[in-house]
Design a protein around this motif. Structure first.
Motif, mmCIF file in Angstrom:
data_model
loop_
_atom_site.group_PDB
_atom_site.id
_atom_site.type_symbol
_atom_site.label_atom_id
_atom_site.label_comp_id
_atom_site.label_asym_id
_atom_site.label_seq_id
_atom_site.Cartn_x
_atom_site.Cartn_y
_atom_site.Cartn_z
ATOM 1 N N LEU A 11 0.840 -1.194 0.000
ATOM 2 C CA LEU A 11 0.000 0.000 0.000
ATOM 3 C C LEU A 11 0.878 1.247 0.000
ATOM 4 C CD1 LEU A 11 -2.675 -0.918 2.728
ATOM 5 C CD2 LEU A 11 -2.954 -1.011 0.245
ATOM 6 N N PRO A 12 0.474 2.312 -0.667
ATOM 7 C CA PRO A 12 1.232 3.570 -0.600
ATOM 8 C C PRO A 12 1.298 4.077 0.845
ATOM 9 C CG PRO A 12 -0.381 3.620 -2.378
ATOM 10 C CD PRO A 12 -0.687 2.401 -1.558
ATOM 11 N N PRO A 13 2.262 4.930 1.166
ATOM 12 C CA PRO A 13 2.423 5.397 2.546
ATOM 13 C C PRO A 13 1.164 6.000 3.165
ATOM 14 C CG PRO A 13 4.342 5.966 1.255
ATOM 15 C CD PRO A 13 3.349 5.405 0.293
ATOM 16 N N ARG A 14 0.466 6.854 2.423
ATOM 17 C CA ARG A 14 -0.716 7.495 3.004
ATOM 18 C C ARG A 14 -1.795 6.463 3.321
ATOM 19 N NH1 ARG A 14 -3.053 12.797 0.177
ATOM 20 N NH2 ARG A 14 -0.960 13.445 0.872
ATOM 21 N N GLU A 15 -2.026 5.530 2.416
ATOM 22 C CA GLU A 15 -3.017 4.486 2.653
ATOM 23 C C GLU A 15 -2.574 3.563 3.776
ATOM 24 O OE1 GLU A 15 -4.265 2.380 -0.842
ATOM 25 O OE2 GLU A 15 -4.194 4.179 -2.085
ATOM 26 N N SER A 16 -1.284 3.350 3.901
ATOM 27 C CA SER A 16 -0.758 2.494 4.969
ATOM 28 C C SER A 16 -1.029 3.107 6.335
ATOM 29 C CB SER A 16 0.743 2.272 4.779
ATOM 30 O OG SER A 16 1.008 1.566 3.583
ATOM 31 N N LEU A 17 -0.782 4.413 6.469
ATOM 32 C CA LEU A 17 -1.044 5.080 7.743
ATOM 33 C C LEU A 17 -2.531 5.074 8.051
ATOM 34 C CD1 LEU A 17 1.430 8.114 7.628
ATOM 35 C CD2 LEU A 17 1.692 5.927 8.812
ATOM 36 N N ALA A 18 -3.356 5.247 7.047
ATOM 37 C CA ALA A 18 -4.807 5.214 7.252
ATOM 38 C C ALA A 18 -5.227 3.824 7.713
ATOM 39 C CB ALA A 18 -5.527 5.587 5.956
ATOM 40 N N PHE A 19 -4.614 2.799 7.170
ATOM 41 C CA PHE A 19 -4.927 1.427 7.571
ATOM 42 C C PHE A 19 -4.541 1.201 9.023
ATOM 43 C CE2 PHE A 19 -3.528 -3.011 8.083
ATOM 44 C CZ PHE A 19 -4.708 -3.677 7.757
ATOM 45 N N ILE A 20 -3.363 1.695 9.448
ATOM 46 C CA ILE A 20 -2.942 1.541 10.842
ATOM 47 C C ILE A 20 -3.860 2.322 11.770
ATOM 48 C CG2 ILE A 20 -1.042 1.949 12.462
ATOM 49 C CD1 ILE A 20 0.897 1.524 10.125
ATOM 50 N N GLU A 21 -4.262 3.500 11.355
ATOM 51 C CA GLU A 21 -5.214 4.286 12.154
ATOM 52 C C GLU A 21 -6.526 3.524 12.337
ATOM 53 O OE1 GLU A 21 -5.454 7.909 9.950
ATOM 54 O OE2 GLU A 21 -3.999 8.937 11.233
ATOM 55 N N GLN A 22 -6.967 2.848 11.282
ATOM 56 C CA GLN A 22 -8.192 2.061 11.372
ATOM 57 C C GLN A 22 -8.033 0.914 12.363
ATOM 58 O OE1 GLN A 22 -9.615 0.540 7.607
ATOM 59 N NE2 GLN A 22 -10.803 -1.079 8.583
ATOM 60 N N LEU A 23 -6.892 0.240 12.305
ATOM 61 C CA LEU A 23 -6.634 -0.842 13.263
ATOM 62 C C LEU A 23 -6.608 -0.318 14.696
ATOM 63 C CD1 LEU A 23 -3.822 -2.968 11.542
ATOM 64 C CD2 LEU A 23 -6.242 -3.526 11.758
ATOM 65 N N LEU A 24 -5.995 0.834 14.884
ATOM 66 C CA LEU A 24 -5.933 1.431 16.210
ATOM 67 C C LEU A 24 -7.331 1.729 16.728
ATOM 68 C CD1 LEU A 24 -4.224 2.536 18.537
ATOM 69 C CD2 LEU A 24 -4.072 4.703 17.307
ATOM 70 N N GLY A 25 -8.194 2.202 15.852
ATOM 71 C CA GLY A 25 -9.566 2.497 16.243
ATOM 72 C C GLY A 25 -10.357 1.254 16.612
ATOM 73 N N GLU A 26 -9.964 0.127 16.039
ATOM 74 C CA GLU A 26 -10.655 -1.133 16.309
ATOM 75 C C GLU A 26 -10.096 -1.844 17.538
ATOM 76 O OE1 GLU A 26 -10.059 -3.311 12.760
ATOM 77 O OE2 GLU A 26 -11.428 -2.101 11.546
ATOM 78 N N THR A 27 -8.949 -1.395 18.042
ATOM 79 C CA THR A 27 -8.287 -2.088 19.149
ATOM 80 C C THR A 27 -8.883 -1.698 20.499
ATOM 81 O OG1 THR A 27 -6.219 -2.120 17.917
ATOM 82 C CG2 THR A 27 -6.069 -2.526 20.267
#
Length: 291
Positions: free
Chosen positions: A275-291
């Protein structure tokens, strides 16, 4: 802080595990022996007994003897205090940098030295979060999961060494750093929920630095050149480079330009598939929100 409070803090730190000297580390043994010898010479020169120095620094008499005999790594704070008490005029304090390195395993020191010289570092990691990105809590959980178990003192040594390597983020000028992490790694809550939240927050913090590119390799990517294991590439100011891959050249570090080029091709393909960097950070943010 009061004198008694400072002494108590020093004693508590002195009793922590992980400050024993590795007998197989020749350089470390020599450094600690030299420091111990200088400490004893300064103490005897001013006519102070080991018990008196211990009382003045918050260390027990037996620990003073262990340091003087090269069997115990002194903490930097102790060297500062002993320098002041013994009137060493900076002789003991000047040894802090080398002494601090002794606590770290030799192979980690060697790796940190190479990383400190690199102007560009790229890493694809498939089985764990890159050591340069781990929080101390995550690193501790990872080391404590090993079988057979490490002694707790060794765990603390390894955690301290891993965290010390992260000084690469503080360099000026800053090196260019790139990381590609597998999605599966980001879904395994190693150490429990709070430790894992801290690790995800650390990834976001680092991923937003101007000199860092952080990417996630989606699990749905069926095939890529990193399936054989991690890939590491380091480039230096003189144009030379070194690399290592679990799946190439028997896992040995290589410096031959042709071999390094093969690893560059593999790493470049991995980055293109992630994934491109911006999409990667958005994906990690999503995981953080689900944790």
């Amino acid at each position: 802080m009061s004198v008694d409070g400072g002494a108590q803090r020093l004693k508590t730190e002195a009793d922590e595990p992980g400050w024993e000297v590795d007998p197989d580390d020749d350089w470390g043994v020599a450094v600690v022996a030299t420091v111990g010898r200088q400490l004893r010479l300064r103490r005897e020169a001013v006519g102070m007994r080991a018990a008196e120095l211990g009382a003045a620094t918050g260390y027990g008499e037996d620990l003073i003897y262990k340091i003087e005999s090269g069997k115990r790594i002194p903490r930097p704070e102790f060297l500062d205090k002993a320098d002041e008490v013994l009137g060493a005029r900076g002789l003991l304090s000047a040894m802090k940098e080398d002494v601090a390195k002794v606590r770290y395993p030799k192979k980690v020191r060697d790796l940190a030295d190479v990383e400190a010289k690199a102007v560009e570092i790229g890493a694809y990691v498939c089985n764990s979060i890159s050591g340069l990105l781990q929080t101390p809590e995550h690193a501790r959980a990872a080391f404590e999961s090993r079988q057979p178990p490490y002694p707790q003192a060794e765990v603390e040594r390894l955690v301290a060494a891993r965290v010390a390597r992260q000084s690469v983020f503080e360099r000026d000028p800053a090196p260019s750093l790139g990381f590609v992490l597998e999605e599966a790694l980001l879904r395994r809550p190693l150490g429990g929920t709070m430790v894992w939240r801290g690790q995800l927050e650390r990834l976001l913090e680092v991923g937003r630095l101007r000199n860092v590119t952080l990417q996630v390799m989606p699990t749905h990517v069926e095939v890529h050149p990193g399936l054989d294991g991690k890939i590491e590439l380091l480039k230096f100011v003189d144009g030379t480079a070194t690399g290592r891959s679990d799946g190439a050249f028997n896992g040995r570090p290589v410096t031959d330009p042709r071999q390094v080029h093969i690893l560059e091709l593999r790493y470049g393909t991995i980055r293109a598939q992630a994934l491109p960097p911006r999409e990667s950070l958005a994906f990690i943010e999503q995981l953080l929100g689900e944790t």
